[in-house]
Structure formats: C-alpha cells, structure tokens
Motif scaffolding. Structure first.
Motif, PDB file in Angstrom:
ATOM      1  N   SER A   1      77.171  56.725   5.117  1.00 10.84           N
ATOM      2  CA  SER A   1      76.857  55.599   5.980  1.00 10.84           C
ATOM      3  C   SER A   1      76.661  54.345   5.134  1.00 10.84           C
ATOM      4  N   PRO A   2      76.793  53.145   5.723  1.00  7.70           N
ATOM      5  CA  PRO A   2      76.602  51.906   4.939  1.00  7.70           C
ATOM      6  C   PRO A   2      75.237  51.850   4.258  1.00  7.70           C
ATOM      7  N   GLY A   3      74.181  52.303   4.948  1.00  9.15           N
ATOM      8  CA  GLY A   3      72.856  52.266   4.328  1.00  9.15           C
ATOM      9  C   GLY A   3      72.761  53.190   3.134  1.00  9.15           C
ATOM     10  N   ALA A   4      73.360  54.372   3.216  1.00 10.86           N
ATOM     11  CA  ALA A   4      73.315  55.304   2.088  1.00 10.86           C
ATOM     12  C   ALA A   4      74.106  54.774   0.907  1.00 10.86           C
ATOM     13  N   GLN A   5      75.189  54.065   1.160  1.00 17.18           N
ATOM     14  CA  GLN A   5      75.961  53.501   0.058  1.00 17.18           C
ATOM     15  C   GLN A   5      75.160  52.434  -0.686  1.00 17.18           C
ATOM     16  N   LYS A   6      74.373  51.652   0.054  1.00 18.44           N
ATOM     17  CA  LYS A   6      73.544  50.642  -0.611  1.00 18.44           C
ATOM     18  C   LYS A   6      72.492  51.274  -1.518  1.00 18.44           C
ATOM     19  N   GLU A   7      72.118  52.514  -1.225  1.00 17.64           N
ATOM     20  CA  GLU A   7      71.136  53.215  -2.056  1.00 17.64           C
ATOM     21  C   GLU A   7      71.769  53.958  -3.223  1.00 17.64           C
ATOM     22  N   GLY A   8      73.088  53.835  -3.389  1.00 19.88           N
ATOM     23  CA  GLY A   8      73.749  54.432  -4.545  1.00 19.88           C
ATOM     24  C   GLY A   8      74.504  55.704  -4.274  1.00 19.88           C
ATOM     25  N   ILE A   9      74.576  56.145  -3.023  1.00 18.63           N
ATOM     26  CA  ILE A   9      75.316  57.358  -2.690  1.00 18.63           C
ATOM     27  C   ILE A   9      76.788  57.003  -2.545  1.00 18.63           C
ATOM     28  N   ARG A  10      77.646  57.786  -3.183  1.00 18.20           N
ATOM     29  CA  ARG A  10      79.082  57.488  -3.168  1.00 18.20           C
ATOM     30  C   ARG A  10      79.864  58.740  -2.753  1.00 18.20           C
ATOM     31  N   PRO A  11      81.027  58.563  -2.091  1.00 24.88           N
ATOM     32  CA  PRO A  11      81.897  59.711  -1.818  1.00 24.88           C
ATOM     33  C   PRO A  11      82.327  60.377  -3.118  1.00 24.88           C
ATOM     34  N   GLY A  12      82.373  61.686  -3.112  1.00 20.57           N
ATOM     35  CA  GLY A  12      82.714  62.447  -4.303  1.00 20.57           C
ATOM     36  C   GLY A  12      81.513  63.041  -5.009  1.00 20.57           C
ATOM     37  N   MET A  13      80.305  62.564  -4.694  1.00 20.11           N
ATOM     38  CA  MET A  13      79.098  63.110  -5.319  1.00 20.11           C
ATOM     39  C   MET A  13      78.796  64.494  -4.762  1.00 20.11           C
ATOM     40  N   VAL A  14      78.171  65.308  -5.578  1.00 16.87           N
ATOM     41  CA  VAL A  14      77.696  66.607  -5.133  1.00 16.87           C
ATOM     42  C   VAL A  14      76.437  66.398  -4.303  1.00 16.87           C
ATOM     43  N   VAL A  15      76.299  67.182  -3.255  1.00  8.06           N
ATOM     44  CA  VAL A  15      75.166  67.001  -2.338  1.00  8.06           C
ATOM     45  C   VAL A  15      73.837  67.122  -3.078  1.00  8.06           C
ATOM     46  N   ALA A  16      73.742  68.062  -4.021  1.00  6.73           N
ATOM     47  CA  ALA A  16      72.484  68.237  -4.758  1.00  6.73           C
ATOM     48  C   ALA A  16      72.131  66.987  -5.550  1.00  6.73           C
TER      49      ALA A  16
END
Length: 494
Positions: free
Chosen positions: A41-56
C-alpha cells in the motif's frame, strides 16, 4: 500517454476490502519456501516496505504490518479491464504489463482543452476509483514510458524535447530487462547517451537486437505499433459532453450529431449502415448500450434517429452522461444508384417493407425477425434456413416438383402405427391420444441424408388421408423391423 500504477495489486485489493484504505498492508506470494511481498500500500511504501522483500524482513521494520496471501489480483486481467475503461478517453488503449497502460491520445486532448487537463482528468477519475497513478506524455510510447518512470518532475514532454532530455536518463529507461541493463552498467554505460552513438552493428553483435530496436522506437526512428485492448471499429464517432447530461432532449441532440457524422463518413466510403451500437458512458463509470439493426443498408439520418428515439427511454442516465460513442458494427456497400432506386416508384413497396421491419425491431428488440430461404439439403427439416436479412435473395429455388406439407414439425413427432404387411403404408396411427384410420395413402418416397453426414438411416415417406379428410405426412425410419421400427409424423397438409 503512459499511465503507471505503482500499487496496482494493493489498490485493487483495497477496492475489494474498503476497510483497508489508509492502512499499512502488503500482498505476498510463495517464493522458494518463503513468502515474498509482491505489492504494498502507499502508506507501507513510505515506511520503507518494497515489493520483493521477504515478509519476515518487512515485519521486522513494521511489526504491525498486515500481510495478505489470499485473493491476490491477477495483473494481466486487471490491466485489460483498465484498458477497456480507458476507451472513454481514446479509441486506442492497451495494457502495458506489469504495471501500466499505453494510450494513443493523438487528436483527443483538444476535447479537454489541452494535454494538462486531459491528464489531470484521467488521474482524477482513477484516484476517485481508488488507484494511485502517475502519467507521462511524449511523442512516442517509449518516451512516455520513460517520462512517467524516470522524470516525475516533468510529466509532459513538449514535441521534439525527447531528443534532448532522454539521453540523460539511465539505460533502463529503454524498457530493458534488469539483466541487460546490468551488463551495460558493468561496462560503464550508465545512461542512454553512452550507447546512443555506438554503431548499431556492434551493438547488435554484443547485446542482441533489443537495445538498437528500443533506441529507434523511443526516438521515433522506427514506428511502434500499439495493440489495443479492443480493436476500434472501422467507423466510430465520439461526442464528449462539457457537462454531464441527463435529459432525453440532450440525448436526442447528441444522437443526431453522431448519426450525421457517421452517415457522412459512410457516404464518402460508399457504404450503408446495417448494425450500429450506441454506448453512453456515465459519470459513475457505468456504461449503457443500445443496439440498432436495419432491414437493409441505409445512411438516412432521420430514419435512424427515429428508430433510436423509440428506445431512448431505455437509457438510464444515472447521475449524468459524459461521453457518447456510436460505432458501425456492420456495414454494406451502398452506391448512389441504390439511393436513387430507394426513392423510385417501383421500389416503394420494398422501401415501405424495410421501414416497417425496422420499426418492429425498434419496438420489439427481442423479437426474431427473419426470412426463410431454401437450402440445398435432401431432408425437409434441413432444407430451410432463417436469415436475419429479409432482403437477401435465395441462392437456390424452392422445390415444387413434389408435394410438401404447409407445416413441418421440427423435430418430428414419434407415433405408433399399424401396418398389415411390411413396406406397406399404415392402416391407422395414434396421434395425440386419438386413433386416425387411413383411407388413402400415397408412397413411399425414399429420402436419404447426404453421404458426408455419416451413416444415418433413410426415411420412407407416405402421404396419408384419414376418415375426416385430413392429410398427414408420415415416415418410417430405416428398413422395416418388427422390434426396432420407428414411425414419425413430420408434417400436416392444408
């Protein structure tokens, strides 16, 4: 124009689950015995979460991150649906996997008073629908794609400016895959200008034909074809509304304008209209369709407008209609000489018949209006075909050398009969719980199916008359057999 959806799957998921809007969440899919994030989500991306990351790893950064692994939207199908939606802004819209659309906006932006209002309108409509979007406009599809992804501060390139701005962008702006872009980087070629003037033969020998082709396409040296989501019809007219309309008067005025333009184009092409489709695009993103078929090719505006006016009340404008489209789904050659014949006295009957049939179809769109023509088949129930074109001429003649009933049952009705001697006409038969005693009979007339239809039993037909003077058409299927012989009633004579 290139439209980018940086959070496409997450946006579609939040549309299905409105309670997630504004929250921090991500979508994940299995990847080598672990879950990997495919969209955020846009909010999660602002917090540094990116596609391709491992969930853990993502939960280490944001422990409260919601991760969903079910009902992950299909990207290809979603982009295809968005491309069809974008047809209200341009006749040519195509999906650009994995995260965008490509629109050919040539000749469309002036309807919105320029490229900037045009792009703002598209972004506003998509944002209202729950999509995060970015747009880029350029002279070529490749330039628009590079602008929206590598020049966020300059979303519209003026004509010819791509020759000056694109060379400074990274080589990945040529729509190269990561492996090929990495090979250029290892050789110190980081930007497009580093490979722009290399000999194409050397470039092709070292890296294949893709980089050279992409260079030619992005700078307009080689044309790039866009495969639209829906092929535009050969003849179509569009009429956007400055303000949404809801009244029947406004719809009629729009129809008259569209029909005039369409008939003028058909006149120049020497064609007439047989089937047209009116689509109204409402402000709530809903589309309503109205179809019209004519008995013969025509381009008479008033006649077509009258047929549409009979069904205007079927159009639900909702909160308002913002775009009308009229397309010719089926056309036929219509020469000027035919238009003269249309008005001649000896053609008056044909003209009135066609007008009457058009009105019947307009009043009763679900009614089946057709003409029966003879077909080249031996079996009677296959020797007739129904054609929608009531003016179509038969390719063969009706058979008149043998008696045939005025009414044929299709399929034939099985009956029980009494036959005194094999291969003789029956002396009585039971039809509708009534015994019919036969006093006269003529036959048999053997009719076989065509050889290419396979092994099908032949039929032996009898024309019989009962005590009441009523005549019937009966047949026996195949050769006589006490156990498996079947008789059928196939028709009724006058």
């Amino acid at each position: 124009m290139s439209v980018l959806f940086p959070h496409l799957q997450a946006d579609i998921y939040s549309r299905r689950h409105p309670q997630l809007r504004g929250t921090l969440f991500a979508l994940a899919v299995p990847d080598q015995n672990r879950m990997r994030i495919c969209s955020v989500s846009p909010g999660a991306q602002k917090e540094g979460i990116r596609p391709g990351m491992v969930v853990a790893d993502a939960r280490t950064l944001i422990p409260a991150l919601q991760v969903f692994t079910d009902d992950v939207p299909d990207i290809v199908q979603s982009l295809q649906q968005l491309a069809i939606w974008a047809l209200r802004f341009t006749p040519v819209a195509a999906a650009d996997a994995p995260d965008g659309l490509i629109l050919d906006i040539s000749g469309c932006t002036h309807l919105w008073q320029g490229e900037r209002p045009y792009a703002d309108c598209i972004k506003q409509r998509l944002n209202q629908a729950g999509f995060t979007t970015c747009t880029g406009i350029g002279d070529t599809p490749g330039a628009a794609w590079a602008v929206v992804r590598f020049l966020p501060q300059c979303d519209i390139l003026e004509p010819g400016m791509h020759h000056h701005i694109l060379p400074s962008l990274p080589v990945a702006a040529l729509r190269l895959d990561n492996q090929l872009a990495e090979r250029f980087s290892k050789l110190g070629m980081y930007r497009i200008q580093d490979i722009l003037h290399l000999p194409r033969q050397s470039l092709r020998r070292r890296f294949g034909s893709v980089p050279g082709d992409r260079l030619d396409r992005v700078f307009g040296i080689q044309a790039e074809q866009i495969t639209p989501a829906v092929s535009p019809p050969e003849y179509t007219e569009r009429l956007p509304c400055p303000e949404p309309v809801r009244t029947a008067v406004a719809v009629t005025a729009a129809l008259e304008t569209l029909l005039t333009q369409l008939c003028n184009h058909l006149s120049r092409a020497g064609k007439g209209l047989r089937h047209c489709i009116l689509q109204v695009h409402r402000t709530d993103s809903e589309t309503r369709k109205l179809e019209l078929r004519t008995a013969r090719a025509t381009r008479q505006v008033q006649h077509l407008l009258h047929l549409f006016s009979l069904r205007i009340d079927q159009i639900d404008p909702g909160l308002g209609i913002e775009l009308f489209t009229l397309e010719a789904a089926l056309t036929e050659p219509l020469l000027p000489e035919q238009e003269i014949l249309w008005a001649q006295q000896e053609q008056q009957h044909t003209r009135q018949t066609a007008l009457l049939l058009d009105k019947i179809r307009a009043y009763l769109p679900q009614a089946s209006v057709y003409r029966q023509l003879p077909k080249e088949h031996h079996w009677p129930d296959r020797s007739v075909e129904n054609v929608p074109d009531v003016m179509q001429q038969p390719s063969t003649q009706w058979r008149e050398d043998l008696p045939r009933p005025v009414h044929i049952f299709n399929p034939a009705r099985e009956i029980s009969v009494m036959v005194p001697i094999p291969d003789y006409p029956p002396v009585q038969f039971n039809y509708e719980s009534r015994i019919h005693r036969i006093i006269k009979a003529d036959g048999p007339e053997r009719i076989e199916a065509e050889w290419w239809t396979g092994i099908i039993p032949h039929r032996d037909y009898y024309c019989v008359e009962d005590e009441q003077g009523q005549r019937y058409w009966l047949y026996r299927e195949g050769h006589y057999n006490d156990e498996h012989t079947k008789w059928f009633l196939h028709g009724l004579f006058a």
